[in-house]
Design a protein around this motif. Sequence first.
Motif, PDB file in Angstrom:
ATOM      1  N   LEU A   1       0.825  -1.212   0.000  1.00  0.00           N
ATOM      2  CA  LEU A   1       0.000   0.000   0.000  1.00  0.00           C
ATOM      3  C   LEU A   1       0.859   1.262   0.000  1.00  0.00           C
ATOM      4  CD1 LEU A   1      -2.919  -0.991   2.406  1.00  0.00           C
ATOM      5  CD2 LEU A   1      -3.040  -0.647  -0.075  1.00  0.00           C
ATOM      6  N   ILE A   2       2.003   1.209   0.664  1.00  0.00           N
ATOM      7  CA  ILE A   2       2.916   2.360   0.620  1.00  0.00           C
ATOM      8  C   ILE A   2       3.264   2.672  -0.833  1.00  0.00           C
ATOM      9  CG2 ILE A   2       5.252   3.150   1.145  1.00  0.00           C
ATOM     10  CD1 ILE A   2       5.046   1.539   3.775  1.00  0.00           C
TER      11      ILE A   2
ATOM     12  N   ALA B   1       1.978   7.989   6.273  1.00  0.00           N
ATOM     13  CA  ALA B   1       2.841   7.613   7.387  1.00  0.00           C
ATOM     14  C   ALA B   1       2.346   6.278   7.933  1.00  0.00           C
ATOM     15  CB  ALA B   1       2.853   8.686   8.468  1.00  0.00           C
ATOM     16  N   VAL B   2       3.184   5.626   8.732  1.00  0.00           N
ATOM     17  CA  VAL B   2       2.887   4.266   9.194  1.00  0.00           C
ATOM     18  C   VAL B   2       3.208   4.133  10.681  1.00  0.00           C
ATOM     19  CG1 VAL B   2       3.532   1.820   8.971  1.00  0.00           C
ATOM     20  CG2 VAL B   2       3.358   3.263   6.918  1.00  0.00           C
TER      21      VAL B   2
ATOM     22  N   ARG C   1      11.529  -3.405   9.566  1.00  0.00           N
ATOM     23  CA  ARG C   1      11.355  -3.991   8.225  1.00  0.00           C
ATOM     24  C   ARG C   1      10.827  -2.942   7.245  1.00  0.00           C
ATOM     25  NH1 ARG C   1       7.411  -9.079   6.411  1.00  0.00           N
ATOM     26  NH2 ARG C   1       6.907  -8.220   4.362  1.00  0.00           N
ATOM     27  N   VAL C   2       9.830  -2.179   7.670  1.00  0.00           N
ATOM     28  CA  VAL C   2       9.259  -1.164   6.782  1.00  0.00           C
ATOM     29  C   VAL C   2      10.274  -0.046   6.525  1.00  0.00           C
ATOM     30  CG1 VAL C   2       7.409   0.528   6.500  1.00  0.00           C
ATOM     31  CG2 VAL C   2       6.895  -1.704   7.497  1.00  0.00           C
TER      32      VAL C   2
ATOM     33  N   GLY D   1      12.959   0.799   1.868  1.00  0.00           N
ATOM     34  CA  GLY D   1      13.264   1.807   0.864  1.00  0.00           C
ATOM     35  C   GLY D   1      12.028   2.416   0.226  1.00  0.00           C
ATOM     36  N   LEU D   2      10.850   2.052   0.725  1.00  0.00           N
ATOM     37  CA  LEU D   2       9.599   2.530   0.144  1.00  0.00           C
ATOM     38  C   LEU D   2       9.127   3.850   0.740  1.00  0.00           C
ATOM     39  CD1 LEU D   2       7.746  -0.912   0.181  1.00  0.00           C
ATOM     40  CD2 LEU D   2       8.564   0.284  -1.867  1.00  0.00           C
ATOM     41  N   ILE D   3       9.657   4.206   1.916  1.00  0.00           N
ATOM     42  CA  ILE D   3       9.143   5.354   2.654  1.00  0.00           C
ATOM     43  C   ILE D   3      10.276   5.946   3.479  1.00  0.00           C
ATOM     44  CG2 ILE D   3       8.391   3.898   4.604  1.00  0.00           C
ATOM     45  CD1 ILE D   3       5.949   5.747   4.910  1.00  0.00           C
ATOM     46  N   ASP D   4      10.212   7.252   3.711  1.00  0.00           N
ATOM     47  CA  ASP D   4      11.163   7.906   4.607  1.00  0.00           C
ATOM     48  C   ASP D   4      11.078   7.225   5.976  1.00  0.00           C
ATOM     49  OD1 ASP D   4      12.506   9.590   6.360  1.00  0.00           O
ATOM     50  OD2 ASP D   4      11.341  11.381   5.872  1.00  0.00           O
TER      51      ASP D   4
END
Length: 216
Positions: free
Chosen positions: A37-38, A49-50, A63-64, A68-71
């Motif tokens: 979903l990111i 944000a997560v 892990r998230v 490399g998918l999100i800051d």
Amino acid sequence: MNAPALSPATPAKTAPAARVGIGGPVGSGKTALVERLIAAFAARKVDLAVITNDLVTHEDAERVRRSGLIDPARVSAVEAGACPHTVIREDPTLNIEAADDLERRFPGVELILIESGGDNLASTFSRDLTDFWIFVIDVAGGDDIPRKRGPGVLKCDLLVINKADLAPHVGVDLDGMIAEARRVRAGRPVIVTNCRRSEGIDAVADHLEREVLFRT
């Protein structure tokens, strides 16, 4: 008397971010769904944000962050320290504080995904915490899961049946499982995914855009 105009130096107040919970049993694919979903929402230019929840570690958050998918600064971790449902239902204060902190640090954030730690079929989210919540089950857990009618399956806003590709390998009648899920949910939304191959992810993102972000 007219209200005074805002000074040009005064930042406009942004709308609060929508908060979407993602729960389900251990190993059902919650973190994989978050990661997919990111990527999907990045392509749609949604400011995201997560928050992850683990028992006594930051394993899922790390892990998230490493994906490399999100800051990485946009990923917060909550340690439940007890049964995972405690901090998403009985006393969601830690998660509410984490979401508030993300909104303060990233004023333009539109959507916060809150992943629960792995729990059982009775896991549900407090409406004080989330505007909408997803429950994830997986084919490898057995096609009898919908028949067990757990509160997570029945009460969630969206049920996701993940790992569809495993059905022939674990002796599951996928069509029957989907039909039973729709029956016990009285027609409420059910989406089938294979997070490993991003199958069904666009359907989940479309649903959230329409029902949570109110985009057509």
